[in-house]
Design an enzyme around this catalytic site. Structure first.
Site, PDB file in Angstrom:
ATOM      1  CE1 TYR A   1       7.491  -3.405  -4.048  1.00 50.99           C
ATOM      2  CE2 TYR A   1       5.254  -4.238  -4.058  1.00 50.99           C
ATOM      3  CZ  TYR A   1       6.135  -3.185  -3.990  1.00 50.99           C
ATOM      4  OH  TYR A   1       5.662  -1.903  -3.854  1.00 50.99           O
TER       5      TYR A   1
ATOM      6  CE  LYS B   1       2.991   0.071  -2.111  1.00 49.95           C
ATOM      7  NZ  LYS B   1       2.527   1.457  -1.877  1.00 49.95           N
TER       8      LYS B   1
END
Length: 273
Positions: A172, A179
């Protein structure tokens, strides 16, 4: 995925919520990010309509045709307005353009995220790649909320989608950092919009095969073991559980909840890594 996932993940394959129940009766909800039928945002829009809300979608660029096509698959075809969250002119004019269709917004759904491929290599990503990910995937929550704010007021809600940013997930990388920033932006929005009666919350969904997920190199690393770690089980093909949480947060049943992250991940967040 294990063979018994559909049975364990009863929360995903459960009965449809009753139509006509009117959880959002009379409300108007703006929904971003409807690109495919697998999109969480598509199911948010569908459930909002089933629960009595009027829905307006946003789209832009090459994705506009996809959004318009998905609009025709909803129970009631909604208006689609153009919005590129990196275009300040479009943000500045959003409220005026929305006033052609409604005099208020009771909810705004943020389902926007993008990172260049290079941002999924943490040590080699350039600032240009990272800044693009942060602008579109984090800063845009503030941009969208401020753009929609003239039509929002007491009882309105902003809801966004996140992927639990407390951990350094495999593959990620800078999207995970984006995020984390996104979740922080939500808390500051909750602080600054709360005095006007506007709630700001996020839903942290487990891995789902959405358009955004397909763009992540190595996304299968999430798929392969999530179900075995989730106490309730998990299916990467079911978007509705997360969508239901979004609809609930738009409703009047969470009048004193803001700055929160609601996990819809089968329980993985509670069991450790």
């Amino acid at each position: 995925m294990t063979e018994n996932a559909p049975t364990r993940q009863s929360t995903g394959a459960m009965e449809q919520p009753p139509t006509g129940a009117g959880l959002l009766e009379g409300k108007t909800i703006l929904v971003t990010g409807v690109l495919m039928e697998s999109s969480i945002a598509f199911h948010v829009a569908r459930l909002c309509q089933q629960q009595g809300a009027s829905v307006i979608l946003t789209g832009f660029g090459r994705g506009m045709k996809l959004t318009q096509a998905m609009a025709r698959r909803l129970p009631v075809e909604p208006v689609v307005v153009e919005l590129d969250v990196t275009d300040q002119e479009q943000l500045d004019s959003l409220a005026d353009r929305l006033r052609e269709h409604t005099d208020r917004l009771d909810g705004v759904m943020h389902s926007i995220g993008f990172a260049p491929e290079g941002a999924f290599n943490f040590l080699e990503a350039t600032w240009e790649e990272v800044s693009t990910a942060i602008q579109i995937s984090s800063y845009s929550l503030k941009s969208l909320a401020v753009a929609a704010k003239p039509l929002m007021g007491e009882g309105s809600a902003v809801v966004g989608m996140t992927f639990d940013a407390r951990y350094a997930w495999p593959v990620y990388d800078w999207m995970g950092v984006a995020k984390a920033a996104f979740e922080s932006v939500n808390r500051y929005l909750a602080r600054d919009l709360g005095p006007e009666g506007i709630r700001c919350n996020l839903v942290a969904a487990g891995p789902i095969r959405t358009t955004a997920a397909k763009s992540i190199p190595g996304f299968q690393a999430f798929e392969d073991n999530w179900d075995t770690r989730a106490p309730l089980g998990w299916s990467v093909s079911l978007s509705e559980p997360a969508a239901r949480a979004c609809v609930a947060l738009f409703s009047d049943w969470f009048p004193a909840t803001t700055g929160e992250i609601v996990h819809v991940d089968g329980g993985v967040h509670s069991t450790g890594q």
